[in-house]
Design a protein around this motif. Structure first.
Motif, PDB file in Angstrom:
ATOM      1  N   ARG A   1       2.784   1.484  -3.072  1.00  0.00           N
ATOM      2  CA  ARG A   1       2.111   2.355  -4.293  1.00  0.00           C
ATOM      3  C   ARG A   1       2.443   3.902  -4.334  1.00  0.00           C
ATOM      4  O   ARG A   1       1.838   4.541  -5.167  1.00  0.00           O
ATOM      5  CB  ARG A   1       0.288   1.625  -3.966  1.00  0.00           C
ATOM      6  CG  ARG A   1       0.481   0.364  -4.783  1.00  0.00           C
ATOM      7  CD  ARG A   1      -1.413   0.319  -5.364  1.00  0.00           C
ATOM      8  NE  ARG A   1      -1.570  -0.996  -5.436  1.00  0.00           N
ATOM      9  CZ  ARG A   1      -1.995  -1.840  -4.227  1.00  0.00           C
ATOM     10  NH1 ARG A   1      -2.077  -1.607  -3.429  1.00  0.00           N
ATOM     11  NH2 ARG A   1      -1.782  -2.913  -5.206  1.00  0.00           N
ATOM     12  N   GLU A   2       1.847   4.842  -2.759  1.00  0.00           N
ATOM     13  CA  GLU A   2       2.239   5.845  -2.806  1.00  0.00           C
ATOM     14  C   GLU A   2       3.222   6.603  -3.328  1.00  0.00           C
ATOM     15  O   GLU A   2       3.621   8.073  -3.587  1.00  0.00           O
ATOM     16  CB  GLU A   2       1.425   6.107  -1.230  1.00  0.00           C
ATOM     17  CG  GLU A   2      -0.120   6.253  -0.460  1.00  0.00           C
ATOM     18  CD  GLU A   2       0.441   5.766   0.825  1.00  0.00           C
ATOM     19  OE1 GLU A   2       0.783   6.515   1.424  1.00  0.00           O
ATOM     20  OE2 GLU A   2      -0.883   5.450   0.928  1.00  0.00           O
TER      21      GLU A   2
ATOM     22  N   HIS B   1       1.624   5.421 -11.009  1.00  0.00           N
ATOM     23  CA  HIS B   1       2.417   6.573 -10.868  1.00  0.00           C
ATOM     24  C   HIS B   1       3.519   6.651 -12.095  1.00  0.00           C
ATOM     25  O   HIS B   1       3.612   6.685 -12.621  1.00  0.00           O
ATOM     26  CB  HIS B   1       3.688   5.349 -10.724  1.00  0.00           C
ATOM     27  CG  HIS B   1       2.723   4.280  -9.565  1.00  0.00           C
ATOM     28  ND1 HIS B   1       1.885   2.620 -10.187  1.00  0.00           N
ATOM     29  CD2 HIS B   1       2.609   4.021  -8.162  1.00  0.00           C
ATOM     30  CE1 HIS B   1       1.375   2.623  -9.150  1.00  0.00           C
ATOM     31  NE2 HIS B   1       1.232   2.995  -8.516  1.00  0.00           N
TER      32      HIS B   1
ATOM     33  N   ARG C   1       4.046   6.049  -6.817  1.00  0.00           N
ATOM     34  CA  ARG C   1       2.618   7.584  -7.009  1.00  0.00           C
ATOM     35  C   ARG C   1       3.331   8.740  -7.301  1.00  0.00           C
ATOM     36  O   ARG C   1       3.560  10.091  -8.391  1.00  0.00           O
ATOM     37  CB  ARG C   1       1.750   7.511  -7.123  1.00  0.00           C
ATOM     38  CG  ARG C   1       0.544   8.715  -7.290  1.00  0.00           C
ATOM     39  CD  ARG C   1      -0.738   8.083  -6.978  1.00  0.00           C
ATOM     40  NE  ARG C   1      -1.177   7.084  -7.207  1.00  0.00           N
ATOM     41  CZ  ARG C   1      -1.744   5.572  -6.085  1.00  0.00           C
ATOM     42  NH1 ARG C   1      -1.603   6.518  -4.463  1.00  0.00           N
ATOM     43  NH2 ARG C   1      -2.228   4.894  -6.661  1.00  0.00           N
ATOM     44  N   GLU C   2       4.636   9.147  -5.528  1.00  0.00           N
ATOM     45  CA  GLU C   2       4.464  10.517  -5.763  1.00  0.00           C
ATOM     46  C   GLU C   2       5.962  10.870  -6.685  1.00  0.00           C
ATOM     47  O   GLU C   2       6.243  11.901  -7.181  1.00  0.00           O
ATOM     48  CB  GLU C   2       4.693  10.916  -4.737  1.00  0.00           C
ATOM     49  CG  GLU C   2       3.166  11.159  -3.524  1.00  0.00           C
ATOM     50  CD  GLU C   2       4.088  10.527  -1.997  1.00  0.00           C
ATOM     51  OE1 GLU C   2       4.702  10.901  -1.637  1.00  0.00           O
ATOM     52  OE2 GLU C   2       2.703  10.722  -1.183  1.00  0.00           O
TER      53      GLU C   2
ATOM     54  N   GLU D   1       0.956  -1.747   0.339  1.00  0.00           N
ATOM     55  CA  GLU D   1       0.214   0.169   0.284  1.00  0.00           C
ATOM     56  C   GLU D   1       0.986   1.540  -0.266  1.00  0.00           C
ATOM     57  O   GLU D   1       0.729   2.026  -0.833  1.00  0.00           O
ATOM     58  CB  GLU D   1      -1.027   0.094   1.553  1.00  0.00           C
ATOM     59  CG  GLU D   1      -2.184   1.253   1.347  1.00  0.00           C
ATOM     60  CD  GLU D   1      -2.923   1.292   2.521  1.00  0.00           C
ATOM     61  OE1 GLU D   1      -2.626   2.595   3.079  1.00  0.00           O
ATOM     62  OE2 GLU D   1      -2.523   0.061   3.290  1.00  0.00           O
TER      63      GLU D   1
END
Length: 182
Positions: A17-18, A97, A21-22, A14
């Motif tokens: 992914r964050e 991403h 993505r950033e 999880e």
């Protein structure tokens, strides 16, 4: 897997992914571990390589690709409407991403790429759209799934690297769609 180990596994995926993505796919795995609240050893025990972590992240994404293609194919409208809907969905799928569009598009057709399985899922879904449009007589000869993926991937790269929103990318996709149709 023990309950706490599964919780750590899920949390790492999880958070990855964050972070990806950033910061893109080359983001620090130590940053992922830190944000997930686990030590680097825990991260590497679950995911010995970056590609192992990417594979875990992509599993649910791969299922989403198939569902998205089926939804687009069920859409009513002209062949152009269907094609534009798929191109928009495709860009969204590969742009989750930062850096994703370039990584995925450059791996298309490269059997040695560690993300080749993801590319195959994308080209298989695109193949369904291509077949549907070809059966309707709407597609120009010579347009195949890999060609379509590469062209749309190029647009997605421009959108990703230029920080363009959907409204800026849509006209580009419409031009690409018009070039693919008879």
């Amino acid at each position: 897997m023990r309950v706490d180990a599964q919780r750590n596994y899920d949390r790492i995926v999880e958070v990855a992914r964050e972070v990806f993505r950033e910061q893109g796919y080359d983001a620090s795995l130590d940053e992922v571990a830190k944000r997930a609240g686990v030590g680097p050893g825990t991260l590497y025990r679950h995911f010995p390589t970056r590609d192992d972590l990417l594979d875990a992240m992509m599993k649910s994404w791969m299922e989403r690709v198939d569902v998205t293609a089926e939804k687009v194919l069920a859409t009513e409208g002209s062949p152009r409407d269907l094609l534009v809907a798929w191109l928009c969905a495709y860009v969204e799928l590969i742009s989750l991403h930062k850096g994703g569009p370039a990584k995925i598009t450059s791996a298309l057709g490269d059997d040695t790429s560690p993300i080749q399985s993801k590319c195959r899922v994308l080209t298989a879904a695109t193949d369904k759209v291509v077949d549907h449009l070809a059966e309707a007589g709407a597609l120009r000869p010579g347009v195949d799934a890999v060609t379509m993926c590469r062209l749309v991937g190029g647009v997605a790269v421009v959108g990703d690297q230029g920080n363009l929103d959907e409204t800026a990318v849509l006209p580009l996709l419409e031009v690409v769609a018009d070039g693919m149709l008879r």
